[in-house]
Design a protein around this motif. Structure first.
Motif, mmCIF file in Angstrom:
data_model
loop_
_atom_site.group_PDB
_atom_site.id
_atom_site.type_symbol
_atom_site.label_atom_id
_atom_site.label_comp_id
_atom_site.label_asym_id
_atom_site.label_seq_id
_atom_site.Cartn_x
_atom_site.Cartn_y
_atom_site.Cartn_z
ATOM 1 N N LEU A 32 0.818 -1.223 0.000
ATOM 2 C CA LEU A 32 0.000 0.000 0.000
ATOM 3 C C LEU A 32 0.852 1.273 0.000
ATOM 4 C CD1 LEU A 32 -2.983 -1.142 2.270
ATOM 5 C CD2 LEU A 32 -2.953 -0.860 -0.218
ATOM 6 N N VAL A 33 2.110 1.176 0.373
ATOM 7 C CA VAL A 33 2.997 2.347 0.235
ATOM 8 C C VAL A 33 3.041 2.733 -1.241
ATOM 9 C CG1 VAL A 33 5.406 3.122 0.344
ATOM 10 C CG2 VAL A 33 4.428 1.912 2.279
ATOM 11 N N ASP A 34 3.272 1.745 -2.095
ATOM 12 C CA ASP A 34 3.331 2.023 -3.546
ATOM 13 C C ASP A 34 1.951 2.377 -4.104
ATOM 14 O OD1 ASP A 34 6.000 1.445 -3.480
ATOM 15 O OD2 ASP A 34 5.770 -0.617 -4.170
ATOM 16 N N ALA A 35 0.937 1.659 -3.634
ATOM 17 C CA ALA A 35 -0.415 1.874 -4.185
ATOM 18 C C ALA A 35 -0.937 3.275 -3.858
ATOM 19 C CB ALA A 35 -1.367 0.812 -3.639
ATOM 20 N N THR A 36 -0.704 3.755 -2.631
ATOM 21 C CA THR A 36 -1.203 5.085 -2.278
ATOM 22 C C THR A 36 -0.452 6.168 -3.054
ATOM 23 O OG1 THR A 36 0.212 4.971 -0.305
ATOM 24 C CG2 THR A 36 -2.137 4.625 0.038
ATOM 25 N N GLU A 37 0.815 5.919 -3.348
ATOM 26 C CA GLU A 37 1.578 6.876 -4.157
ATOM 27 C C GLU A 37 1.005 6.919 -5.577
ATOM 28 O OE1 GLU A 37 5.781 6.034 -4.776
ATOM 29 O OE2 GLU A 37 6.139 8.198 -4.723
ATOM 30 N N GLU A 38 0.689 5.757 -6.102
ATOM 31 C CA GLU A 38 0.122 5.705 -7.453
ATOM 32 C C GLU A 38 -1.246 6.404 -7.482
ATOM 33 O OE1 GLU A 38 0.033 1.799 -9.174
ATOM 34 O OE2 GLU A 38 -1.067 2.520 -10.935
ATOM 35 N N LEU A 39 -2.044 6.171 -6.464
ATOM 36 C CA LEU A 39 -3.368 6.808 -6.409
ATOM 37 C C LEU A 39 -3.224 8.334 -6.322
ATOM 38 C CD1 LEU A 39 -5.212 4.314 -4.046
ATOM 39 C CD2 LEU A 39 -5.753 4.736 -6.435
#
Ligand SMILES: [Fe+2]
Ligand SMILES: [Fe+2]
Length: 164
Positions: free
Chosen positions: A24-31
């Motif tokens: 989710l570190v990567d996913a929230t950055e992508e979002l």
């Protein structure tokens, strides 16, 4: 090794949580990068920073129980991320994607709330009050993030969306 104890159950959940937060570190950055609207982007960007903090807190929990941090892959968070990626890859209208991303964020917060909502009582049962307190800090930030995203979703201007 077959998990047979309360302690095994806690450690198994902690490894899943460690993996989930890293994803989710990567996913929230992508979002955050994908959102066109300032309020949505800043909600994801703020929670991206918090999510990095969740990873760090879980590492302190591993330390407190005398284990090295270890991940265990989690098909639930992978499913949430894959569903998001599949939708985004179809090159949707930007406002449609914004609205989709709010829901994607809400789903992951609900999942994390369930995750910590189970780990905390297990830590309590094991007599690890400090560990429970640390996990409680993550839980509170997930709850706040969910509340923020839910408000943004409720106030979303549907007039921006093409009707067909
Ligand atoms: Fe988190
Ligand atoms: Fe979260």
């Amino acid at each position: 090794m077959c998990p047979n104890s309360l302690n095994d159950l806690f450690k198994d959940g902690l490894k899943h949580a460690y993996y989930t937060e890293q994803q989710l570190v990567d996913a929230t950055e992508e979002l955050a990068n994908q959102s066109s609207e300032g309020e949505i982007a800043s909600a994801f960007s703020e929670h991206h920073d918090e999510t990095q903090g969740h990873v760090n807190r879980i590492e302190t929990v591993f330390d407190a129980i005398g284990e090295s941090p270890e991940t265990k892959s989690d098909s639930a968070v992978e499913g949430l991320i894959n569903d998001h990626d599949e939708f985004a890859s179809q090159d949707p209208d930007q406002n449609v994607l914004d609205r989709f991303n709010i829901a994607a964020g809400q789903k992951s917060e609900h999942y994390e709330i369930a995750m910590y909502g189970n780990l905390i009582p297990l830590a309590d049962q094991l007599g690890m009050d400090d560990v429970a307190d640390t996990l409680e800090q993550n839980l509170r930030e997930e709850q706040d993030a969910l509340e923020k995203l839910s408000t943004i979703g409720e106030e979303f201007d549907y007039g921006q969306l093409p009707s067909e």
